[in-house]
Write an enzyme that holds these catalytic residues in place. Structure first.
Site, mmCIF file in Angstrom:
data_model
loop_
_atom_site.group_PDB
_atom_site.id
_atom_site.type_symbol
_atom_site.label_atom_id
_atom_site.label_comp_id
_atom_site.label_asym_id
_atom_site.label_seq_id
_atom_site.Cartn_x
_atom_site.Cartn_y
_atom_site.Cartn_z
ATOM 1 N N VAL A 150 12.816 -18.397 2.400
ATOM 2 C CA VAL A 150 11.571 -18.872 1.802
ATOM 3 C C VAL A 150 10.632 -17.696 1.540
ATOM 4 O O VAL A 150 10.595 -16.729 2.311
ATOM 5 C CB VAL A 150 10.889 -19.943 2.692
ATOM 6 C CG1 VAL A 150 10.373 -19.368 3.982
ATOM 7 C CG2 VAL A 150 9.784 -20.656 1.935
ATOM 8 N N HIS A 151 9.940 -17.760 0.417
ATOM 9 C CA HIS A 151 8.970 -16.723 0.065
ATOM 10 C C HIS A 151 7.879 -17.333 -0.800
ATOM 11 O O HIS A 151 8.097 -18.313 -1.505
ATOM 12 C CB HIS A 151 9.642 -15.540 -0.646
ATOM 13 C CG HIS A 151 10.508 -15.928 -1.799
ATOM 14 N ND1 HIS A 151 11.782 -16.465 -1.630
ATOM 15 C CD2 HIS A 151 10.298 -15.865 -3.121
ATOM 16 C CE1 HIS A 151 12.307 -16.706 -2.828
ATOM 17 N NE2 HIS A 151 11.424 -16.361 -3.752
ATOM 18 N N ILE A 152 6.715 -16.743 -0.705
ATOM 19 C CA ILE A 152 5.556 -17.222 -1.459
ATOM 20 C C ILE A 152 5.247 -16.206 -2.548
ATOM 21 O O ILE A 152 5.106 -15.019 -2.276
ATOM 22 C CB ILE A 152 4.323 -17.382 -0.538
ATOM 23 C CG1 ILE A 152 4.637 -18.335 0.620
ATOM 24 C CG2 ILE A 152 3.116 -17.866 -1.344
ATOM 25 C CD1 ILE A 152 3.548 -18.375 1.686
#
Length: 169
Positions: free
Chosen positions: A121-123
């Protein structure tokens, strides 16, 4: 229904599928000796901020946890809080250095939602300026990024170091 085509993304996604047998973010995460090479401009105990190699605009970066998890809901509270605090810190740093008119912040959960690397997951933190996306992408199939990624890295990492020196005093 209108469609916005982004054919450049297919090359990027297929290259990731072929080239990376392991997670590229995990390799960056454990290799702090090469932060400059990997464009990591902030590193914390549970998270890091890295410039996007395929940016939508100057300063487009990714905020990631230091663990390989596919969904932000799988992070323990301490890690989740640090990721969110790092998002705010990176936004403040980009505000200070580049003075954008706004930001897009987004999380793509799963390949069908647009995640190029769905397992980690990454923003996305994307600075925006009035008129930053114009006719060039449509008529010339060209994105205009006005500064080199290494120049952006230098400005952000220098500002981060300067900010931390002044906080410690």
């Amino acid at each position: 229904m209108n469609r916005l085509w982004a054919p450049w993304r297919e090359g990027y996604l297929s290259k990731i599928d072929r080239k990376h047998q392991s997670c590229v973010f995990c390799r960056i995460m454990v290799d702090s000796r090469h932060d400059k090479e990997h464009l990591v401009f902030i590193r914390k105990a549970h998270s890091f901020a890295v410039l996007n190699l395929y940016p939508y605009s100057n300063g487009h970066c990714l905020i990631l946890p230091n663990r390989h998890v596919s969904d932000i809901s799988k992070l323990p509270k301490a890690e989740y809080v640090e990721v969110m605090e790092l998002l705010i810190e990176a936004k403040g740093l980009i505000d200070e250095v580049y003075k954008p008119h706004g930001f897009n912040v987004g999380i793509n959960l799963g390949r069908l939602a647009g995640a190029g690397i769905p397992g980690h997951v990454h923003i996305h933190l994307v600075p925006r300026w009035k008129g930053d996306h114009n006719f060039m992408a449509v008529t010339a199939q060209t994105k205009v990024i006005s500064q080199s990624i290494t120049g952006i890295y230098k400005k952000l990492s220098d500002a981060y170091k300067k900010r931390n020196r002044s906080i410690r005093k």
